[in-house]
Design a protein around this motif. Structure first.
Motif, short mmCIF file in Angstrom:
data_model
loop_
_atom_site.label_atom_id
_atom_site.label_comp_id
_atom_site.label_asym_id
_atom_site.label_seq_id
_atom_site.Cartn_x
_atom_site.Cartn_y
_atom_site.Cartn_z
N GLU A 108 0.84 -1.19 0.00
CA GLU A 108 0.00 0.00 0.00
C GLU A 108 0.88 1.25 0.00
O GLU A 108 1.93 1.27 0.64
N PRO A 109 0.44 2.30 -0.69
CA PRO A 109 1.27 3.50 -0.79
C PRO A 109 1.68 4.08 0.58
O PRO A 109 2.83 4.50 0.74
N TYR A 110 0.77 4.07 1.54
CA TYR A 110 1.12 4.63 2.85
C TYR A 110 2.31 3.89 3.46
O TYR A 110 3.26 4.50 3.95
N GLU A 111 2.26 2.55 3.41
CA GLU A 111 3.36 1.77 3.99
C GLU A 111 4.65 1.98 3.23
O GLU A 111 5.72 2.08 3.81
N LEU A 112 4.55 2.00 1.90
CA LEU A 112 5.76 2.20 1.08
C LEU A 112 6.38 3.55 1.37
O LEU A 112 7.59 3.67 1.55
N ALA A 113 5.54 4.59 1.42
CA ALA A 113 6.06 5.94 1.68
C ALA A 113 6.78 5.95 3.02
O ALA A 113 7.86 6.53 3.16
N ARG A 114 6.20 5.29 4.01
CA ARG A 114 6.77 5.31 5.35
C ARG A 114 8.07 4.50 5.39
O ARG A 114 9.08 4.93 5.97
N GLN A 115 8.07 3.33 4.77
CA GLN A 115 9.28 2.50 4.82
C GLN A 115 10.42 3.14 4.04
O GLN A 115 11.57 3.16 4.50
N ILE A 116 10.12 3.66 2.87
CA ILE A 116 11.20 4.23 2.06
C ILE A 116 11.73 5.52 2.70
O ILE A 116 12.94 5.74 2.76
N ALA A 117 10.83 6.35 3.22
CA ALA A 117 11.29 7.57 3.89
C ALA A 117 12.07 7.22 5.16
O ALA A 117 13.06 7.88 5.49
N SER A 118 11.65 6.16 5.86
CA SER A 118 12.40 5.73 7.04
C SER A 118 13.80 5.28 6.63
O SER A 118 14.80 5.66 7.26
N LEU A 119 13.89 4.49 5.56
CA LEU A 119 15.20 4.04 5.08
C LEU A 119 16.05 5.24 4.65
O LEU A 119 17.26 5.27 4.89
N ASP A 120 15.41 6.24 4.07
CA ASP A 120 16.16 7.42 3.64
C ASP A 120 16.74 8.16 4.85
O ASP A 120 17.90 8.57 4.84
N HIS A 121 15.94 8.31 5.90
CA HIS A 121 16.47 8.93 7.12
C HIS A 121 17.58 8.08 7.73
O HIS A 121 18.64 8.58 8.08
N LEU A 122 17.32 6.79 7.85
CA LEU A 122 18.26 5.92 8.56
C LEU A 122 19.59 5.77 7.82
O LEU A 122 20.59 5.38 8.40
N SER A 123 19.58 6.07 6.51
CA SER A 123 20.81 5.94 5.72
C SER A 123 21.39 7.31 5.38
O SER A 123 22.35 7.40 4.63
N GLY A 124 20.80 8.36 5.89
CA GLY A 124 21.31 9.69 5.57
C GLY A 124 21.12 10.07 4.11
O GLY A 124 21.98 10.73 3.52
N GLY A 125 20.01 9.64 3.50
CA GLY A 125 19.71 10.09 2.14
C GLY A 125 20.18 9.16 1.04
O GLY A 125 20.60 9.60 -0.02
N ARG A 126 20.09 7.86 1.27
CA ARG A 126 20.63 6.92 0.28
C ARG A 126 19.59 5.94 -0.28
O ARG A 126 19.94 4.98 -0.94
N ALA A 127 18.31 6.19 -0.03
CA ALA A 127 17.29 5.20 -0.42
C ALA A 127 16.83 5.37 -1.86
O ALA A 127 16.72 6.48 -2.38
N ALA A 128 16.59 4.24 -2.51
CA ALA A 128 15.99 4.23 -3.85
C ALA A 128 14.97 3.11 -3.92
O ALA A 128 15.14 2.06 -3.28
N TRP A 129 13.94 3.33 -4.71
CA TRP A 129 12.88 2.34 -4.88
C TRP A 129 12.79 1.97 -6.35
O TRP A 129 12.53 2.83 -7.18
N ASN A 130 13.02 0.70 -6.66
CA ASN A 130 12.83 0.19 -8.02
C ASN A 130 11.42 -0.38 -8.10
O ASN A 130 11.12 -1.41 -7.50
N VAL A 131 10.56 0.32 -8.81
CA VAL A 131 9.13 -0.02 -8.83
C VAL A 131 8.89 -1.15 -9.82
O VAL A 131 9.14 -0.99 -11.01
#
Ligand SMILES: Cc1cc2nc3c(=O)[nH]c(=O)nc-3n(C[C@H](O)[C@H](O)[C@H](O)COP(=O)(O)O)c2cc1C
Lengths: 460, 417
Positions: A108-131
């Motif tokens: 679901e978009p809400y979960e994806l947004a939350r998980q990817i943004a969490s990964l982005d914070h936890l990695s200091g801006g290194r997250a990418a999503w291959n859809v």
């Protein structure tokens, strides 16, 4: 630095592909390691970072593959949860991007947004999503709604998913976190509020992840149909493409870059990254000999039959791998004989016709046909030859870089990093130090439009 | 500290190991005004370093496990309106399972237990995420199961309509049916997750070079779960986690959740407000175990305790008064689901001594303010507990199950016997 043609030299983008659930990885070699221990992921990611790669890339498949109702046993089976292992890799790397292949149908978009943004914070801006957009009912059997989505709607859902996800990422402006301890104001009124009503989703509420370092984590896409191409050209930052031969790669490159321009985008802001492999040797002859051995180890007679079963959609175990291609026609309407594999041969009769023509023209056996036709873009030669080939491919607009992996996990990437990377660096095609702090910076992608403006407009 | 992480020679007079000491991490701390304390770091709640630092601090104190609080939506206090637009509370929280995964390689011994919601999530994703956390932490993963009864949280995915439950509905019993239904579903999800963890036998990967078989497919199983809420075929895509079954926990305040815990959990966190409640809750939990026919290991029953400690040269009572004034609850004081203890290290140790004396397996401390009350826990309370033989003196097991003295050989439900 510029190329001999006078064009500015392009920087090669590199993603490290951890070989996984397919016949490419030679798990039976004594030096091959675990496919699930964290040490394997750590090792590969550290090697990629040592080689100044842009990102580490993980594919995904949400159901174990089956053949005729039985779990595959001859390839590697089993993999980790993508987000979880990437969050752990963030702890043992500093600069490397972390690209998660994640399905837009069974999340679901809400979960994806939350998980990817969490990964982005936890990695200091290194997250990418291959859809990716696998939608088949077999995979759906593992999820609450089953195979609920019709094939024709896979990109509608994906596009609306990305729209909702980005609106959630934009629901916090950079200055919405006030944190005034004296006055007792933690955040601005309205921060994180979102609402969306569309064909696929009717959602709303509060989003609890403030704007992440990249604002919008990087979005990649993999899928090659006309809808897939438009989808990528309109809304992604990069494409993971299957085209490894220069001529077809260049056609594809031109096609999707033109589509991007058609959507009013700067084509430079859409990066094309074919999947690639490599084999190195001290001499060209040695490298070619090794490459032949690798291909033969990858495509055993049994594997050749199974790869063709995906296209023929029927049991081909009775056909001699050293004999001709099966003379039967593909079973178009039968239930999937091979289940759980991303479908890349949508037009079975056309693929069969092409394979038959190739086999006939070259006098290939069943197995030889598979070896020749199923091997992804492979760079074979001495380190210098491979460096030249990779560089030429990119400078001549076959791609903007590669997602590259080895047949050997986890140590196979070492020789590329030790022997080829320095040559690319010498000629100025690959960074020697990371230039930016985020993946978006390193890829040369623009910062997303400031969320503040959108948020203000939405609240007005 | 010695190199093996031990502080002093083990003292274990009873011979069954010291009580469990767990720490519950949440935002800037559990008090609603925690973020306003001078030592609090509300700007760092989204930084990896913040969570790594807190968990390493807990590990330095030889804490058994750390829980990472989460909900499906934003943080909302008990009975606060989840839809309200507030500016005076912490409104942000990262995904707890990913926080735990980020912390895993930076720690070595302590158990990592994220809250993961089951109401709006996919059992298949939950199972492989926690299995992977167990792989990346090398056997230290746990899970606090959470059901989400909030209508506001349901709107986030828009997949189902749930009415909001207010404190009044709850008190009047109007929510009983909805709550019972959600907990029944939660139990089904937890059972499904456990089945998916077992869907690979430990020795399924054979790498038989002679026959070119990577797995023995007779040791990888469909789960074929059919419930009235969902169905899942399986097998999982992730091989069996190192612990076999990561530790399942639940927070429970009433009969229905006690029964959920008795059905599916290894550890239950409960919230006695005083010694009398502590005794009756323990009896209720044991009765719930009997009612659902639990066999094998009894639930580890762990009492939650919210603590405001003497810290920073200031007395606990004074610190709590300031926090309550900030939160606009000076009159009422801090009332939450768990007992609030404002006091000294000895006061906390007295409660632990009393409750473990009643038969509790341990306590989970909810620090009012982070890092201040966690600091005080590690520097003052844990040494006092150790002096009384009420906390471990070394990490003596390689997995969370081992630390909790749960069996480390976990039979697989699908294995042929
Ligand atoms: C290079 C490439 C890699 C892909 N990798 C995955 C993957 O890891 N997981 C997955 O579920 N689908 C994967 N896919 C499948 C695509 O997401 C998509 O569902 C499929 O290609 C059908 O879409 P199309 O008709 O646009 O090609 C991949 C596709 C391509 C071309």
């Amino acid at each position: 630095m510029s190329t001999p043609t006078g064009k500015p030299r392009k920087q090669i983008i590199l993603g490290a592909y951890l070989g996984g659930v397919n016949h490419h990885t030679l798990w039976h070699l004594p030096e091959s390691g675990s496919q699930i221990d964290f040490s394997t992921f750590e090792r590969t990611a550290r090697t990629a970072e040592r080689g100044r790669f842009d990102f580490f890339f993980l594919a995904e498949g949400l159901a174990l593959r089956e053949r005729d109702g039985q779990v595959f046993d001859q390839d590697i089976v089993g993999r980790p949860d993508t987000f979880t292992v990437l969050a752990s890799i963030a702890a043992v790397t500093e600069h490397l991007g972390l690209a998660a292949t994640i399905n837009a149908t069974f999340n679901e978009p809400y979960e994806l947004a939350r998980q990817i943004a969490s990964l982005d914070h936890l990695s200091g801006g290194r997250a990418a999503w291959n859809v990716v957009t696998s939608f088949d009912a077999f995979t759906g059997g593992n999820f609450r709604r089953g195979g609920f989505l019709d094939r024709s709607q896979r990109y509608e859902r994906a596009a609306e998913t990305i729209e909702v996800v980005r609106s959630l990422w934009d629901s916090w402006a950079a200055d919405d976190l006030v944190i005034d301890k004296e006055a007792g104001v933690f955040s601005r009124s309205g921060a994180g509020s979102f609402a969306h009503t569309g064909e696929q989703f009717d959602v709303g509420g509060w989003f609890g992840v403030p704007r992440s370092p990249q604002g919008h984590p990087v979005i990649l896409q993999a899928g090659v149909s006309p809808q897939g191409r438009d989808f990528a050209a309109a809304s992604s930052d990069a494409i993971f493409s299957p085209y490894g031969r220069f001529d077809e790669a260049r056609d594809y490159y031109q096609d999707v870059k033109a589509r991007a321009a058609g959507f009013g985008r700067d084509p430079n802001h859409l990066k094309i990254l074919p999947s690639a492999s490599f084999v190195l040797g001290a001499t060209e002859a040695e490298a070619q000999e090794k490459a032949r051995w690798v291909r033969e180890e990858q495509v055993t007679g049994r594997t050749a039959q199974i790869l063709l079963e995906q296209i023929w959609n029927r049991d081909l175990s009775a056909y001699d791998p050293d004999g001709p291609l099966p003379d039967v026609e593909p079973a178009l309407d039968a239930p999937s004989f091979i289940a759980g594999r991303a479908l890349t041969h949508a037009d079975r009769p056309a693929t069969v016709a092409r394979l038959r023509a190739q086999a006939e023209a070259n006098g290939w056996s069943l197995r030889q046909t598979v070896i020749e036709e199923f091997t992804r873009g492979s760079f074979v030669g001495t380190p210098t030859q491979v460096a030249d080939a990779l560089d030429d491919f990119v400078q001549n607009d076959g791609s903007d870089g590669f997602v590259i992996g080895s047949h050997l996990v986890p140590t196979g990437l070492d020789e590329l990093v030790d022997d080829v990377v320095p040559l690319l660096q010498e000629r100025g095609s690959l960074r020697t130090e990371y230039e930016g702090t985020t993946l978006r910076d390193n890829l040369g992608l623009p910062a997303p439009a400031c969320a503040g403006a959108t948020v203000e407009a939405a609240r007005a | 500290m010695t190199t093996d992480g031990s502080l002093t020679a083990p003292q274990d007079p009873a011979g069954r190991g010291a009580p469990i000491v767990a720490v519950a991490l949440d935002g800037a701390g559990w008090h609603p005004a925690a973020w306003r304390e001078p030592g609090a770091r509300p700007e760092a709640l989204t930084d990896a370093a913040y969570w790594v630092g807190l968990t390493q601090l807990a590990e330095a104190g030889l804490v058994d496990l750390v829980t990472f609080e989460d909900s499906f939506g934003i943080p909302v206090g008990p009975w606060d309106d989840p839809a309200a637009d507030r500016t005076d509370r912490v409104r942000v929280r990262l995904d707890a399972e990913l926080v735990a995964a980020r912390v895993a390689p930076a720690t070595r011994h302590v158990g990592l237990v994220p809250v993961v919601t089951v109401t709006h999530t996919e059992p298949f994703h939950v199972a492989k995420a926690l299995a992977t956390l167990d792989h990346t932490s090398q056997g230290r993963a746990g899970w606090q199961v959470r059901a989400s009864p909030s209508g506001t949280e349901a709107r986030l995915t828009g997949r189902r309509d749930l009415p909001e439950i207010t404190a009044e509905d709850y008190a009047a019993g109007r929510a009983d049916e909805q709550v019972a239904e959600l907990f029944a579903e939660a139990a089904a999800v937890a059972e499904t997750v456990r089945a998916l963890w077992d869907s690979w036998e430990d020795d399924a990967e054979i790498r038989d070079v002679a026959t070119r078989r990577f797995i023995d497919r007779d040791k990888v199983h469909r789960v074929d779960v059919e419930t009235r809420w969902f169905s899942v075929r399986g097998p999982s895509i992730t091989p069996r986690p190192p612990q076999g079954q990561p530790v399942v926990t639940a927070l429970a305040h009433a009969t229905v959740p006690y029964e959920l815990a008795a059905r599916v959990a290894d550890v239950v966190f409960v919230t006695p407000q005083d010694d009398a409640a502590a005794a009756s809750i323990l009896a209720e939990v044991r009765a719930a175990e009997a009612r659902v026919g639990r066999t094998g290991e009894p639930l580890r029953v762990v009492a939650d305790l919210a603590v405001v400690l003497d810290a920073d040269g200031r007395a606990a009572a004074e610190r709590l008064a300031r926090l309550d004034a900030w939160a606009g609850q000076a009159e009422r004081g801090w009332v939450t689901d768990a007992r609030v203890l404002a006091g000294s290290a000895a006061d906390v140790a007295d409660v632990v001594e009393a409750w473990t004396g009643l038969g509790y397996d341990g306590v989970r401390v909810r620090p009012a303010v982070l890092p201040d009350d966690l600091d005080a826990l590690v520097t003052d309370v844990l040494p006092e507990l150790r002096r009384r033989g009420l906390a471990r003196t070394a990490y003596d097991a390689g997995s969370l199950r081992g630390l909790l003295r749960l069996p480390t050989e976990v039979p697989n439900r699908f294995a042929a016997v």
